[in-house]
Design an enzyme around this catalytic site. Structure first.
Site, PDB file in Angstrom:
ATOM      1  N   ASP A  52       0.854  -1.185   0.000  1.00 19.99           N
ATOM      2  CA  ASP A  52       0.000   0.000   0.000  1.00 19.99           C
ATOM      3  C   ASP A  52       0.895   1.242   0.000  1.00 19.99           C
ATOM      4  O   ASP A  52       1.791   1.374   0.851  1.00 19.99           O
ATOM      5  CB  ASP A  52      -0.913   0.012   1.228  1.00 19.99           C
ATOM      6  CG  ASP A  52      -1.962   1.103   1.126  1.00 19.99           C
ATOM      7  OD1 ASP A  52      -3.046   0.827   0.603  1.00 19.99           O
ATOM      8  OD2 ASP A  52      -1.670   2.242   1.565  1.00 19.99           O
ATOM      9  N   ASN A 112      -1.814  12.782  -5.069  1.00 19.81           N
ATOM     10  CA  ASN A 112      -2.815  13.297  -6.003  1.00 19.81           C
ATOM     11  C   ASN A 112      -3.151  14.759  -5.720  1.00 19.81           C
ATOM     12  O   ASN A 112      -3.284  15.571  -6.648  1.00 19.81           O
ATOM     13  CB  ASN A 112      -4.097  12.446  -5.937  1.00 19.81           C
ATOM     14  CG  ASN A 112      -3.962  11.131  -6.673  1.00 19.81           C
ATOM     15  OD1 ASN A 112      -3.281  11.051  -7.695  1.00 19.81           O
ATOM     16  ND2 ASN A 112      -4.594  10.087  -6.156  1.00 19.81           N
ATOM     17  N   ASP A 162      -1.277   8.720 -11.444  1.00 22.43           N
ATOM     18  CA  ASP A 162      -1.376   7.577 -12.370  1.00 22.43           C
ATOM     19  C   ASP A 162       0.008   7.073 -12.770  1.00 22.43           C
ATOM     20  O   ASP A 162       0.244   5.864 -12.877  1.00 22.43           O
ATOM     21  CB  ASP A 162      -2.165   7.964 -13.617  1.00 22.43           C
ATOM     22  CG  ASP A 162      -3.655   8.098 -13.339  1.00 22.43           C
ATOM     23  OD1 ASP A 162      -4.100   7.675 -12.243  1.00 22.43           O
ATOM     24  OD2 ASP A 162      -4.384   8.621 -14.207  1.00 22.43           O
ATOM     25  N   GLU A 192      -4.510   2.441  -4.558  1.00 19.41           N
ATOM     26  CA  GLU A 192      -3.050   2.418  -4.464  1.00 19.41           C
ATOM     27  C   GLU A 192      -2.547   1.135  -3.791  1.00 19.41           C
ATOM     28  O   GLU A 192      -1.414   1.077  -3.314  1.00 19.41           O
ATOM     29  CB  GLU A 192      -2.551   3.636  -3.668  1.00 19.41           C
ATOM     30  CG  GLU A 192      -2.932   3.660  -2.210  1.00 19.41           C
ATOM     31  CD  GLU A 192      -4.285   4.301  -1.935  1.00 19.41           C
ATOM     32  OE1 GLU A 192      -4.513   4.728  -0.794  1.00 19.41           O
ATOM     33  OE2 GLU A 192      -5.113   4.379  -2.867  1.00 19.41           O
TER      34      GLU A 192
END
Length: 530
Positions: free
Chosen positions: A397, A405, A414, A440
């Site tokens: 993770d 972001n 991305d 993620e």
């Protein structure tokens, strides 16, 4: 042409069927196409089936296949077995309409298996009817009769309306084709045709009672043709002559052309060759725009024979020349049809393969997805546990990914996911599986691995993620990951294994992130983390 207004409760498939039934194919295509835009899940699958249905009616068989295969995949994903089967029936319809009855039959038999498993009699009835028609056209008469007979038994006592009449029509046509396949002198052939006379009359009467005009006309036409087959040519010719204006009134132009050809055959059998030649000529005028090449060849062959019997050598020769030209055209068309059939099969295979891949692949990273992980665990867990080879999972993770972001933008986010995906793929052997589990979060499945060897892989992966030149992607960017490790010897089953790895991932987060946890933390560590 007007059509009744759609009810507010009509779904997109019903609305498209109404437009198609009214002959408004372009409107049906536009409506279905618009409905697919922005739709998701069940609504998108439904809209795609409607689009496939409209494309099939328009003769756009490849478009029908594309829409139907996509709808089938969406329905499988949402476990909508009925919707998936309906989509496959549309695929089969495209193949059958293109003349590829064998491929259509193969697909319909797949739907039959599903319909039997679901235990839905009406759905099974409809599929069996289509299988029966396809099998009959392929000359597999016993199979056709068996399927249609079972369909009739399933429909017994049910209020099916015109559907029941259509089923009877298919059943009688299959019996007729079977009889025609028997040798000319076989008593069973004549006996079947004689028995069919009463059956066609009974069907025509029932169609008349239910107001099914087109089905009635088809039943009466088959009755007249059967009269010719049993040698009652005078009655057959009169019946066909009376039926011609009915076909014309109902807009059944191909049937009208065939009606003229069949009457000409009856007249020829009666020795009335001048009238036969006239009817064949009229049939050719109709079939020029509304018939198949085979139908036109049959009319020209009859015309040539009639002209020859009348002593008109020039007329017979002209008809034969036209016949030979059509036969060459027919050969070319058959070759083109074979190419079209191959193209349709290839497109079907391509689309099916594409959806099979996409159903287990994450579009952003190219790794597998949750479904791929489930399949991998299902394949490896029992075997590896039994043989003692070992199996371990590494859950990954990314730390504080929301901040990536928020601060750097979703495009950068991305790219981070793609790069991490490549790092996982680089740590995969042939037997392993790397997947993006969601957001993620990633999972690395390691076959034949112990907890310690998986922990070593996880540590290398953690270091590789931290060491990436992230500022090249975006200034100030830093990415780390927390990882949890568990092996199959510690948990009974896939879900328990995933849960254990997730608990250790959570422990890595609580312990400060950017670390690997492959065992339960000691009590002092747990207290400190808390």
């Amino acid at each position: 042409m007007s059509t009744p207004a759609a009810s507010p409760t009509d779904d997109i498939e019903q609305q498209v069927r109404r437009l198609v039934g009214a002959g408004r194919i372009d409107e049906a295509l536009a409506l279905a196409g618009e409905a697919t835009r922005g739709a998701e899940g069940h609504e998108r699958a439904q809209a795609l089936r409607a689009l496939a249905s409209a494309a099939l009616s328009a003769g756009r068989f490849t478009d029908c296949l594309r829409a139907a295969i996509t709808a089938e995949a969406l329905c499988r994903e949402s476990q909508d077995a009925v919707g998936a089967d309906e989509a496959l029936v549309l695929c089969a319809g495209a193949l059958r309409a293109a003349g590829d009855h064998a491929a259509a039959l193969e697909m319909l038999e797949r739907v039959e298996i599903s319909a039997r498993a679901q235990g839905e009699p009406l759905r099974l009835l409809r599929v069996l009817r289509q299988i029966g028609v396809a099998a009959s056209l392929l000359g597999r008469h016993q199979h056709a009769l068996s399927c249609l007979g079972e369909a009739a038994a399933l429909g017994a006592g049910r209020a099916l309306g015109e559907e029941a009449l259509s089923l009877r029509l298919s059943w009688l046509n299959a019996r007729n084709r079977h009889a025609e396949s028997l040798p000319a002198g076989d008593p069973a052939r004549q006996a079947t045709h004689v028995a069919l006379l009463g059956d066609w009359q009974a069907l025509a009467a029932d169609c008349r009672a239910q107001g099914a005009a087109r089905l009635q006309a088809m039943a009466e036409g088959n009755h007249a043709i059967t009269l010719h087959l049993v040698g009652r040519d005078e009655e057959a010719a009169a019946a066909l002559r009376a039926l011609l204006p009915v076909y014309q009134r109902l807009g059944m132009a191909p049937n009208a052309g065939l009606c003229l050809t069949e009457e000409a055959r009856c007249l020829a059998a009666l020795g009335r060759h001048a009238e036969a030649a006239e009817r064949h000529g009229q049939a050719l005028q109709v079939l020029q725009t509304h018939g198949t090449l085979e139908d036109r060849c049959a009319a020209l062959e009859g015309l040539a024979d009639a002209r020859e019997r009348l002593g008109d050598a020039a007329g017979a020769l002209d008809a034969l020349k036209r016949l030979r030209a059509l036969e060459r055209e027919s050969t070319a068309e058959r070759a083109q049809a074979a190419v079209r059939h191959r193209e349709l099969r290839l497109e079907l295979a391509r689309l099916t393969h594409q959806w099979a891949r996409e159903a287990t692949e994450d579009a952003l990273t190219g790794l597998g997805n949750r479904r791929a992980l489930q399949a991998w665990l299902h394949e490896h867990l029992p075997g590896d546990e039994v043989h003692g080879d070992g199996l371990a999972l590494v859950l990954v993770d990314l730390d504080h990914f929301k901040q990536v972001n928020d601060r750097h933008g979703h495009g950068v986010g991305d790219e981070v996911l793609r790069r991490v995906g490549r790092l996982l793929a680089a740590n995969c052997r042939a037997r392993d599986r790397a997947v993006r589990y969601g957001g993620e979060e990633f999972v690395l499945g390691l076959a034949g691995a112990t907890r310690q060897s998986a922990a070593d892989v996880a540590e290398r992966l953690r270091q590789a993620i931290a060491a990436q030149p992230w500022p090249e992607v975006s200034p100030g960017l830093r990415v780390t990951a927390s990882l949890g490790v568990a092996d199959a010897s510690e948990a009974a089953g896939a879900q328990a294994l995933l849960t254990l790895a997730d608990q250790r991932l959570y422990a890595a987060k609580l312990g400060g992130r950017d670390r690997v946890v492959a065992a339960e933390p000691a009590p002092a560590e747990a207290a400190q983390a808390g």
